[in-house]
Design a protein around this motif. Sequence first.
Motif, mmCIF file in Angstrom:
data_model
loop_
_atom_site.group_PDB
_atom_site.id
_atom_site.type_symbol
_atom_site.label_atom_id
_atom_site.label_comp_id
_atom_site.label_asym_id
_atom_site.label_seq_id
_atom_site.Cartn_x
_atom_site.Cartn_y
_atom_site.Cartn_z
ATOM 1 N N PHE A 157 5.757 0.321 -5.434
ATOM 2 C CA PHE A 157 4.791 0.130 -6.383
ATOM 3 C C PHE A 157 3.382 -0.398 -5.814
ATOM 4 O O PHE A 157 2.229 0.291 -6.186
ATOM 5 C CB PHE A 157 5.293 -1.015 -7.306
ATOM 6 C CG PHE A 157 5.960 -0.342 -8.634
ATOM 7 C CD1 PHE A 157 5.577 0.803 -9.302
ATOM 8 C CD2 PHE A 157 7.263 -1.064 -8.837
ATOM 9 C CE1 PHE A 157 6.190 1.217 -10.467
ATOM 10 C CE2 PHE A 157 8.024 -0.459 -10.161
ATOM 11 C CZ PHE A 157 7.313 0.485 -10.602
ATOM 12 N N SER A 158 3.370 -1.237 -4.847
ATOM 13 C CA SER A 158 2.227 -1.594 -4.289
ATOM 14 C C SER A 158 1.159 -0.674 -3.586
ATOM 15 O O SER A 158 0.082 -0.606 -3.743
ATOM 16 C CB SER A 158 2.362 -2.741 -3.442
ATOM 17 O OG SER A 158 3.429 -2.639 -2.329
ATOM 18 N N LEU A 159 2.036 0.190 -2.873
ATOM 19 C CA LEU A 159 1.400 1.226 -2.044
ATOM 20 C C LEU A 159 0.881 2.331 -3.251
ATOM 21 O O LEU A 159 -0.074 3.129 -2.931
ATOM 22 C CB LEU A 159 2.300 1.693 -0.860
ATOM 23 C CG LEU A 159 2.244 0.912 0.217
ATOM 24 C CD1 LEU A 159 3.364 1.473 1.305
ATOM 25 C CD2 LEU A 159 0.962 0.726 1.023
ATOM 26 N N GLY A 160 1.553 2.644 -4.114
ATOM 27 C CA GLY A 160 1.504 3.412 -5.230
ATOM 28 C C GLY A 160 0.003 3.054 -5.634
ATOM 29 O O GLY A 160 -0.701 3.998 -6.191
ATOM 30 N N VAL A 161 -0.205 1.806 -6.089
ATOM 31 C CA VAL A 161 -1.576 1.149 -6.491
ATOM 32 C C VAL A 161 -2.695 1.713 -5.584
ATOM 33 O O VAL A 161 -3.788 2.212 -5.838
ATOM 34 C CB VAL A 161 -1.570 -0.343 -6.990
ATOM 35 C CG1 VAL A 161 -2.964 -0.680 -7.196
ATOM 36 C CG2 VAL A 161 -0.708 -0.430 -7.984
ATOM 37 N N LEU A 162 -2.466 1.467 -4.344
ATOM 38 C CA LEU A 162 -3.198 1.665 -3.131
ATOM 39 C C LEU A 162 -3.692 3.167 -3.175
ATOM 40 O O LEU A 162 -4.936 3.637 -2.897
ATOM 41 C CB LEU A 162 -2.915 1.270 -1.972
ATOM 42 C CG LEU A 162 -3.017 -0.603 -1.650
ATOM 43 C CD1 LEU A 162 -2.479 -0.516 -0.113
ATOM 44 C CD2 LEU A 162 -4.319 -0.843 -1.966
ATOM 45 N N ALA A 163 -2.773 4.136 -3.477
ATOM 46 C CA ALA A 163 -2.906 5.589 -3.153
ATOM 47 C C ALA A 163 -3.748 5.816 -4.318
ATOM 48 O O ALA A 163 -4.441 7.022 -4.237
ATOM 49 C CB ALA A 163 -1.597 6.398 -3.391
ATOM 50 N N MET A 164 -3.588 5.386 -5.319
ATOM 51 C CA MET A 164 -4.618 5.719 -6.769
ATOM 52 C C MET A 164 -6.013 5.586 -6.239
ATOM 53 O O MET A 164 -7.012 6.197 -6.809
ATOM 54 C CB MET A 164 -4.471 4.788 -7.839
ATOM 55 C CG MET A 164 -3.040 4.979 -8.427
ATOM 56 S SD MET A 164 -2.600 3.914 -9.607
ATOM 57 C CE MET A 164 -3.823 4.232 -10.835
#
Length: 478
Positions: free
Chosen positions: A167-174
């Motif tokens: 989830f946290s890396l998904g936010v950074l990917a945005m």
Amino acid sequence: MLNNSSSRPPGPRWEDEPVSLFDRGVFFTARQSLRRHATGGNVLIFATLLALVIANIPTVNSTYFNFWNQEVRLQIGSFNLFSHSGQPMSFLAFINDALMAIFFFVIGLEIKREVLVGELSSLRQALLPIIAAIGGMLVPVGVFYLLSRDTEYAGGTAIPMATDIAFSLGVLAMLGKRVPISVKIFLTTLAVVDDIGGIIVIAAFYSTHIEAMLLVYAALLLGLLLLGSQLHIKSKAFYLTVGGVVWFLFLNSGIHPTISGVLVAFCIPATPVFAPGKYIHNIRRAISNFKGDDTPAELARRTILDKEQMNWLKEVESSSDKVISPLQDLEDSLHPIVNYFILPLFAFANAGIFLLDMSFGEIFEGISLAIICGLVVGKFAGILSFSWLAVRLGWAPMPAHCNWHTMASVSMLGGIGFTVSLFIATLTFDTSIPTEATLLAHAKLGIVVGSLLSGIIAFVWLHLTLPKGIAPDAVDDY
């Protein structure tokens, strides 16, 4: 004519800095891992939202909740592999105790790789995320404890201590290439250390009545796996088969079976059958057997290889398999299964919360409030304060291309505790007891809300404070 610079959005920008080939090589493995986690995070979000929707549709939700109580059997005669203390496992127990053991097995592989060749291989390189992770575990636990003393949910103290890497890396990917890869690696390493803390907590505090002899048998089998590693046995089937028996022994021993996944992972060999030099020699020898006098036109017309060429290519294929260590091969093979099947299925099974009988105020009271404060306030304060202390005392440097705004927003990202927090919550409360089933529902609500708030705040903070453009250490193939 207007100057191009006048059309740029306001705010600081990254300066254009070349990225060396060395940097590309060093960060390739990290980029691949980050990409897998970030993409898996999108699937995880979809599964969570789907579970919340289905759990609150009156005509469907009863089927949803009853479905997870179905028995799961893999039986030969009277022996059922998926049984606990002689009783068949429910589908929900199968997901939480069997499939999540594979998830923790992959975490174990990641930890071993990080220790051998990754961010945890150098103490100075790993010290800042290690210290930050310690703060990110201690402070949320303290916040939860202060809000839950002398209550019926005080046993859930460990719930807000986890960070969900997907989830946290998904936010950074945005945010795309605006985020320096050094920051992503810091967050990944922090989450790995966080996972180690979660594993220790599960092993220490979530054990029931211990069957000592079963643990002795499991220890002997783990010794056999270590011996196999020392004897350079590279067969993945050997390690997975023996590892499956270890899992069954842990399942019935009183120690949570997911711990077996981590222990088996530590026994997987990290050295390949062929050293790179031998691999290159074999490939060159095989390729040299192809005729050198074939014209380009003849090669273009050829669609089927002859028998000799097939054998040479099979030799190349076999050598390619043997130059990859069993540890790296298993990690690479299992990551898609974990990210796109196991974790989404876990989220879909466990994130379904019936909200129609809850009032809005219940979100911000009791165990829900304690978890939200632990994740949003505790994680942020713990990671940021311990990081600041480590940098100020000169124990560790700040990540490259990073300032305290970035560190603060990444600290807030640490409050996305979803997967492991949900897992610890399911271990804490017994759903067969009505009061504890209610506490578990409110705990899940607190985890979802706390993780959502942390993600939104962190994203907005990063969006407003990160320099525009591409970060200096971003690369084209990320």
